[in-house]
Design a protein around this motif. Structure first.
Motif, PDB file in Angstrom:
ATOM      1  N   ALA A 199      28.602 -13.272 -14.866  1.00  0.00           N
ATOM      2  CA  ALA A 199      29.104 -12.291 -13.991  1.00  0.00           C
ATOM      3  C   ALA A 199      29.216 -10.932 -14.767  1.00  0.00           C
ATOM      4  N   GLN A 200      29.849 -10.959 -15.935  1.00  0.00           N
ATOM      5  CA  GLN A 200      29.672  -9.837 -16.861  1.00  0.00           C
ATOM      6  C   GLN A 200      28.213  -9.483 -17.403  1.00  0.00           C
ATOM      7  N   ALA A 201      27.586 -10.121 -17.131  1.00  0.00           N
ATOM      8  CA  ALA A 201      25.843  -9.847 -17.415  1.00  0.00           C
ATOM      9  C   ALA A 201      25.194  -9.564 -16.149  1.00  0.00           C
ATOM     10  N   GLY A 202      25.838  -9.465 -15.174  1.00  0.00           N
ATOM     11  CA  GLY A 202      25.165  -9.079 -13.877  1.00  0.00           C
ATOM     12  C   GLY A 202      24.601 -10.121 -12.811  1.00  0.00           C
ATOM     13  N   TRP A 203      25.124 -11.463 -13.282  1.00  0.00           N
ATOM     14  CA  TRP A 203      24.626 -12.660 -12.356  1.00  0.00           C
ATOM     15  C   TRP A 203      25.840 -13.124 -11.491  1.00  0.00           C
ATOM     16  N   GLU A 204      25.318 -13.689 -10.381  1.00  0.00           N
ATOM     17  CA  GLU A 204      26.215 -14.494  -9.595  1.00  0.00           C
ATOM     18  C   GLU A 204      25.734 -16.025  -9.832  1.00  0.00           C
ATOM     19  N   VAL A 205      26.470 -16.846  -9.938  1.00  0.00           N
ATOM     20  CA  VAL A 205      26.149 -18.227 -10.054  1.00  0.00           C
ATOM     21  C   VAL A 205      26.071 -18.819  -8.516  1.00  0.00           C
ATOM     22  N   THR A 206      24.973 -19.270  -7.904  1.00  0.00           N
ATOM     23  CA  THR A 206      24.805 -19.583  -6.533  1.00  0.00           C
ATOM     24  C   THR A 206      24.730 -21.068  -6.569  1.00  0.00           C
ATOM     25  N   ASP A 207      24.623 -21.849  -7.671  1.00  0.00           N
ATOM     26  CA  ASP A 207      24.780 -23.128  -7.683  1.00  0.00           C
ATOM     27  C   ASP A 207      24.845 -23.611  -8.900  1.00  0.00           C
ATOM     28  N   PHE A 208      25.630 -24.748  -9.038  1.00  0.00           N
ATOM     29  CA  PHE A 208      25.910 -25.353 -10.276  1.00  0.00           C
ATOM     30  C   PHE A 208      25.841 -26.826 -10.156  1.00  0.00           C
ATOM     31  N   ILE A 209      24.648 -27.445 -10.993  1.00  0.00           N
ATOM     32  CA  ILE A 209      24.436 -28.798 -10.392  1.00  0.00           C
ATOM     33  C   ILE A 209      24.732 -29.539 -11.896  1.00  0.00           C
ATOM     34  N   THR A 210      25.362 -30.841 -11.652  1.00  0.00           N
ATOM     35  CA  THR A 210      25.937 -31.240 -12.857  1.00  0.00           C
ATOM     36  C   THR A 210      25.537 -32.903 -12.953  1.00  0.00           C
ATOM     37  N   ASP A 211      25.238 -33.758 -14.068  1.00  0.00           N
ATOM     38  CA  ASP A 211      25.119 -35.203 -13.837  1.00  0.00           C
ATOM     39  C   ASP A 211      26.375 -35.785 -13.592  1.00  0.00           C
ATOM     40  N   PRO A 212      26.166 -36.996 -13.076  1.00  0.00           N
ATOM     41  CA  PRO A 212      27.294 -37.808 -12.691  1.00  0.00           C
ATOM     42  C   PRO A 212      28.421 -37.670 -13.702  1.00  0.00           C
ATOM     43  N   HIS A 213      28.214 -37.527 -14.807  1.00  0.00           N
ATOM     44  CA  HIS A 213      29.413 -37.525 -15.822  1.00  0.00           C
ATOM     45  C   HIS A 213      29.896 -36.325 -16.212  1.00  0.00           C
ATOM     46  N   ASP A 214      29.531 -35.269 -15.514  1.00  0.00           N
ATOM     47  CA  ASP A 214      29.921 -33.888 -15.974  1.00  0.00           C
ATOM     48  C   ASP A 214      29.471 -33.516 -17.262  1.00  0.00           C
ATOM     49  N   PHE A 215      28.465 -33.969 -17.968  1.00  0.00           N
ATOM     50  CA  PHE A 215      28.043 -34.001 -19.084  1.00  0.00           C
ATOM     51  C   PHE A 215      27.458 -32.330 -19.510  1.00  0.00           C
ATOM     52  N   PHE A 216      26.620 -32.287 -18.328  1.00  0.00           N
ATOM     53  CA  PHE A 216      25.377 -31.276 -18.516  1.00  0.00           C
ATOM     54  C   PHE A 216      25.334 -30.650 -17.267  1.00  0.00           C
ATOM     55  N   ALA A 217      25.047 -29.211 -17.172  1.00  0.00           N
ATOM     56  CA  ALA A 217      24.584 -28.755 -15.949  1.00  0.00           C
ATOM     57  C   ALA A 217      23.619 -27.682 -15.826  1.00  0.00           C
ATOM     58  N   VAL A 218      23.135 -27.533 -14.590  1.00  0.00           N
ATOM     59  CA  VAL A 218      21.981 -26.416 -14.400  1.00  0.00           C
ATOM     60  C   VAL A 218      22.363 -25.406 -13.645  1.00  0.00           C
ATOM     61  N   ALA A 219      22.658 -24.315 -13.992  1.00  0.00           N
ATOM     62  CA  ALA A 219      22.955 -23.194 -13.287  1.00  0.00           C
ATOM     63  C   ALA A 219      21.924 -22.458 -12.556  1.00  0.00           C
ATOM     64  N   ILE A 220      22.052 -22.341 -11.498  1.00  0.00           N
ATOM     65  CA  ILE A 220      21.164 -21.039 -10.725  1.00  0.00           C
ATOM     66  C   ILE A 220      21.765 -19.953 -10.570  1.00  0.00           C
ATOM     67  N   LEU A 221      21.297 -18.879 -11.058  1.00  0.00           N
ATOM     68  CA  LEU A 221      21.839 -17.724 -11.141  1.00  0.00           C
ATOM     69  C   LEU A 221      20.838 -16.689 -10.121  1.00  0.00           C
ATOM     70  N   THR A 222      21.602 -15.653  -9.574  1.00  0.00           N
ATOM     71  CA  THR A 222      20.946 -14.776  -8.721  1.00  0.00           C
ATOM     72  C   THR A 222      21.593 -13.312  -9.119  1.00  0.00           C
ATOM     73  N   PRO A 223      20.775 -12.064  -9.248  1.00  0.00           N
ATOM     74  CA  PRO A 223      21.340 -10.830  -9.374  1.00  0.00           C
ATOM     75  C   PRO A 223      22.558 -10.364  -8.375  1.00  0.00           C
ATOM     76  N   ALA A 224      23.748 -10.262  -9.077  1.00  0.00           N
ATOM     77  CA  ALA A 224      24.748  -9.882  -8.124  1.00  0.00           C
ATOM     78  C   ALA A 224      24.492  -8.115  -7.829  1.00  0.00           C
ATOM     79  N   ASP A 225      25.105  -8.184  -6.645  1.00  0.00           N
ATOM     80  CA  ASP A 225      25.030  -6.902  -5.905  1.00  0.00           C
ATOM     81  C   ASP A 225      25.842  -5.779  -6.727  1.00  0.00           C
TER      82      ASP A 225
END
Length: 225
Positions: A199-225
């Motif tokens: 958010a401080q860099a001007g992005w909004e996290v629109t999705d946050f996908i984790t593995d079953p153990h919550d060890f790793f994530a893939v974040a999908i960012l879109t530009p914040a308005d």
């Protein structure tokens, strides 16, 4: 692969600082995907870069896989996120993140029983010996992984096993027993922490996908308005 999952892609622009490696990868990709334009960009992605002019106005999705973002200090990660945010017509940033987990799991990942990480860490001494005419005794330094909870990061150290003096490029450096060389950081994030950074860099996290153990994530960012 990501390319196969996005058949509407008009072009793929791989970015790497190693020109030889990058063009080798580009040749292989052109063979695998002959209908896709492959336009490699030789650049250091940690610094501001300009994409080729023909792609300036095309909608873009940036992809930063793995967990390389964790090797940056938070301020450096912020700079990278802002640089990508400043690209013209960027619509998404897909980024991999290593998550905070229990200390035992973290330490085991960076101090594996096979000694692979230890060998990787000591290799920096081998390179210094080769490239800076140094005389490090690799057996005189032990690999150590430490969890720094205050900084939310794994630290890799090489700990001197005795009092010793090392010559590097003609200069001498004294190490006391137990003194360490801090060689690398790997920052870990929580969803809340990374969302705040983005958010401080001007992005909004629109999705946050984790593995079953919550060890790793893939974040999908879109530009914040």
């Amino acid at each position: 692969t990501l390319i196969e999952a996005a058949p509407h892609l008009a072009a793929y622009l791989p970015i790497d600082i190693s020109e030889e490696f990058l063009h080798s990868v580009a040749r292989d990709l052109r063979k695998r995907y002959p209908a896709l334009e492959i336009a490699p960009v030789v650049a250091d992605f940690t610094r501001p870069l300009s994409l080729p002019a023909p792609f300036h106005t095309m909608p873009k999705a940036a992809f930063f896989p793995g967990s390389t973002i964790g090797n940056f200090l938070p301020a450096e990660a912020m700079v990278l996120l802002r640089q990508v945010r400043d690209w013209q017509t960027v619509e998404h940033f897909i980024i991999g993140i290593d998550l905070v987990k229990d200390t035992e799991t973290l330490i085991a990942a960076y101090d594996d029983a096979q000694g692979i990480t230890a060998a990787f860490n000591r290799n920096i001494l081998r390179r210094i010996n080769r490239e800076l005419a140094a005389d490090f005794d690799l057996s005189g330094f032990d690999h150590e992984a430490r969890w720094n909870s205050a900084q939310s990061r794994i630290e890799m150290h090489l700990v001197s096993q005795r009092d010793q003096t090392v010559t590097i490029a003609g200069d001498q450096y004294a190490f006391q027993a137990g003194e360490s060389i801090h060689t690398e950081n790997s920052h870990k994030y929580t969803e809340k922490g990374f969302t705040s950074l983005a958010a401080q860099a001007g992005w909004e996290v629109t999705d946050f996908i984790t593995d079953p153990h919550d060890f790793f994530a893939v974040a999908i960012l879109t530009p914040a308005d």
